[in-house]
Design an enzyme around this catalytic site. Sequence first.
Site, mmCIF file in Angstrom:
data_model
loop_
_atom_site.group_PDB
_atom_site.id
_atom_site.type_symbol
_atom_site.label_atom_id
_atom_site.label_comp_id
_atom_site.label_asym_id
_atom_site.label_seq_id
_atom_site.Cartn_x
_atom_site.Cartn_y
_atom_site.Cartn_z
ATOM 1 N N HIS A 1 -5.692 -12.758 -15.507
ATOM 2 C CA HIS A 1 -5.275 -12.502 -14.118
ATOM 3 C C HIS A 1 -4.002 -13.182 -13.920
ATOM 4 C CE1 HIS A 1 -8.344 -10.343 -11.924
ATOM 5 N NE2 HIS A 1 -9.215 -10.982 -12.735
ATOM 6 N N LYS B 1 -1.192 -13.510 2.442
ATOM 7 C CA LYS B 1 -1.639 -13.769 0.975
ATOM 8 C C LYS B 1 -1.753 -15.255 0.807
ATOM 9 C CE LYS B 1 1.964 -11.460 -0.516
ATOM 10 N NZ LYS B 1 1.583 -10.446 -1.765
ATOM 11 N N ARG B 2 -2.387 -15.677 -0.181
ATOM 12 C CA ARG B 2 -2.300 -17.110 -0.448
ATOM 13 C C ARG B 2 -0.949 -17.676 -0.475
ATOM 14 N NH1 ARG B 2 -7.418 -19.676 -1.439
ATOM 15 N NH2 ARG B 2 -6.008 -21.625 -1.573
ATOM 16 N N LYS C 1 4.958 -16.704 -4.701
ATOM 17 C CA LYS C 1 4.925 -15.637 -4.002
ATOM 18 C C LYS C 1 5.976 -15.612 -3.058
ATOM 19 C CE LYS C 1 -0.577 -14.887 -3.973
ATOM 20 N NZ LYS C 1 -0.544 -13.562 -4.440
ATOM 21 N N THR D 1 -2.855 -6.769 -4.798
ATOM 22 C CA THR D 1 -3.798 -5.815 -4.561
ATOM 23 C C THR D 1 -3.379 -5.617 -3.026
ATOM 24 O OG1 THR D 1 -5.483 -7.511 -4.351
ATOM 25 C CG2 THR D 1 -5.535 -6.001 -6.053
ATOM 26 N N LYS E 1 -3.196 -2.314 -0.480
ATOM 27 C CA LYS E 1 -3.802 -1.931 0.806
ATOM 28 C C LYS E 1 -2.608 -1.490 1.861
ATOM 29 C CE LYS E 1 -6.661 -5.869 -0.056
ATOM 30 N NZ LYS E 1 -6.936 -7.173 0.108
HETATM 31 C C1 LIG Z 1 -6.336 -8.198 -0.568
HETATM 32 C C2 LIG Z 1 -6.533 -9.456 -0.011
HETATM 33 C C3 LIG Z 1 -5.768 -10.901 -1.009
HETATM 34 C C4 LIG Z 1 -4.765 -10.461 -2.030
HETATM 35 O O1 LIG Z 1 -3.481 -10.393 -1.578
HETATM 36 P P1 LIG Z 1 -2.304 -10.352 -2.523
HETATM 37 O O2 LIG Z 1 -1.278 -9.948 -1.650
HETATM 38 O O3 LIG Z 1 -2.376 -9.280 -3.495
HETATM 39 O O4 LIG Z 1 -2.198 -11.777 -3.124
HETATM 40 C C5 LIG Z 1 -5.976 -11.966 -0.661
HETATM 41 N N1 LIG Z 1 -6.871 -12.557 0.529
HETATM 42 C C6 LIG Z 1 -7.486 -11.491 1.110
HETATM 43 C C7 LIG Z 1 -8.411 -11.800 2.342
HETATM 44 C C8 LIG Z 1 -7.193 -10.221 0.615
HETATM 45 O O5 LIG Z 1 -7.946 -9.150 1.401
#
Ligand SMILES: *Cc1c(COP(=O)(O)O)cnc(C)c1O
Length: 814
Positions: free
Chosen positions: A358, A549-550, A555, A659, A663
Amino acid sequence: MTAPAATVDGFVAEFLQNLNLERGVTLTASSPNDRYVALAYTVRDYLIARWLEDRRHLRETQAKTVCYLSAEYLLGRQLQNNLLATDLTAIATEALAQCGVDLDELRDLEVEPGLGNGGLGRLAACFIDSLATMSVPNIGYGIRYEYGIFRQTFDDGQQSEQPDAWLALGSPWEFPHPEAAQTIGFGGRTESYVDDEGVTRARWVPDWRVRAVPYNYMVPGYHNGRVNTLRLWSAQATDAFDLRIFNSGDYEEAVRAQTYAENISKVLYPEDSTPQGKELRLQQQYFFVSASIADFIDTQLADGADLATLPDKVIFQLNDTHPVIAVPELMRVLVDEKGMTWDAAWDITRQCFAYTCHTLLPEALEVWSVELMGRLLPRHLEIIYRINDEFLAAVRERFGDDEMRIRDMSIIAEFPERSVRMAYLATVAAAKVNGVAELHSQLLREKVLPDFDEFFPGRFINVTNGVTPRRFLRLANPDLSALITEAIGEGWVTDLERLRELEPYADDADFRSAFAQVKAANKRHLSDVLRARDGFEVGEGHMLDVMVKRLHEYKRQMLKLLHIVTTYENIVSGRVAVADVQPRTFLFGAKAAPGYVMAKRIIHLINAVGSVVNADPRVEGRLQVLFPPNYNVTLAERVVPAADLSEQISLAGKEASGTGNMKFALNGALTIGTDDGANVEIRELVGDENFFLFGMAEPEVEALWARGYRPSDFYAADEDLRRSIDLIASGTFSDGDRSVFEPVVSNLLYDDRFMVLADYRSYIDEQAKVDTAYADRDAWTRSAILNVGRCGFFSSDRSMRDYIDRIWHTPLAM
Ligand SMILES: *Cc1c(COP(=O)(O)O)cnc(C)c1O
């Protein structure tokens, strides 16, 4: 057993009975929690018969089962998802209304099980949803953390972490099975002995043990009557352990021992992408992996099954390196406990595992010191040494005594201390190793593990990640779902490529207008949620620009923040007329690992910039910065459908896939992004004209790094950048105190591995194009529709099909 009647009357009767029998209350005397639990039990009642049947059938047929081993499952709330899967939403709504109960109010009582950090844990949850929906035999194995990811609050703009007591009121979705507990050993020593046939064998004599108690959760497929199982392990002290100490009369010591054992599943480590070599974490990993392997062999395999056929019965998919200790564990079980020869056991083991990598960040590649491994798992360390010896012998045979290469490929690293490289162990043992997006898989082969790719041709493959369309489109965005279904029918929910049929509607003015209305309604809905939750308001008519995101330097939340500061500075200095600024609401959501100091400073700075910008009358409310605390799946389900612009701005080559990006695109946000992770594939699919690309590509990043990245050159060369950085440095966002954000500024200027300043100009210029594009709202909507229509590829159903075709070779239905 049979399910209750799927009618309003049937639902009412079951609900009232559950209130009486399970909660011991009448409807009038019930608390909201009583009603929520009774409702959850009622939904369960519709699933249980199918669940029992599916499990019986699986044991009987011995169909090959995907055992997904993951230290994290970021599930999100269960109630609505399970109502959707069983098609009971309308019936439940009406039934509860007849009882004078509001379904939406009960829904909001559910505390989401936050048993994961971010993308990796959410991926596991999407995958098991897809496998159930595709009727693939699957058991998800993991840990039932008593405390999941911390609850984030802000204290003067700074992150504060609160314990996530998600089990305080109990969970109606879990089924404990203490009778199926496994005993897990730790520590001690190994010894050799001669068996009955005169063969010298090894065995492990652990010196302490823990009970692993499984809790089952139902994983229902969508409208297919299928229910798979998620089995999470909880640690308890063993009776024997207690007794021995109790008998010695030391009550306090006995309690301490119990606490020690139960600590193993107490708390999820809140680190994301940066594992800490903590002993408890290795205990957690071995604990759940050992319990899961024993569980599969004990409860899934028919009595007397020939273990030589194990590869026909199971594939263990390793979600990152966290469960890789499963490899020596299966060897130990087969050789030490089942009496197999090493070679026979290795032949089986090699076919039973596959590994998903990952990351590309070197600091994220997990290693365990030999000292710790030897102390906690001495037999496993011996097994790892032997695997390594045989592997390196094969490498020598192939490449000669190239000591450099041998050292580089060894599972055991010598510096800075002797340690076990878990990614190497996984690669040597796995039938297949996959990256999670095309670019990531390519870099994995070419940059991270090129020697292994050469040695194991064909072992490295790609499976691009996906997200479940049930939760992230059908459930999160009911209005858009209804619009799509009206246009193309409802088959898309389980066959997301059918969204292609939406493409012609992009040219239909009525459809565009309906689509735009849905987006506007979703924004108002989000605004209502944020107002109630945090007192925030999404500006009327604003573009909603989202980065959730985190929090991690790679990032690059800082890049987003520099864009905000630049826009703000241009207004207050009078260089840009406020009337000419496209109104935007910038929305952040991000948790930082509690020990990640720079990430926490960036959170502080985002909040500080927000307070100043939001309160400045010169901005006339045209810029707003919102940072609702505690970003989680529940909040994601509200934010994603409302977004206009999705920020995916990592430094190229650092984000394995992402991911969140998928979304947003599926919900009709346009992406501004770098050529990184799955952004590359999103852009290829939606087309350049429907995607805002900026920044260096990965080879340019490499080249600049090789030349020597000097951030101060970029600072000196760009006036906007200089003014923005200077504004932060001046103390404007910290009541004149220049010291507060000085470390952030000097990091950007002197020490930034993620090259924020190098991509700044390109980002700012692309954001100007975003503004221009948004001004033609109808053309924007057309692009948004095309994003939805062309992103069906990013269904986790497709990811699962790829795993099946390329790795697992499991039957599609049992
Ligand atoms: C989808 C999701 C992530 C992943 O987000 P990235 O932008 O791909 O880092 C992290 N936290 C939550 C709550 C999510 O639903």
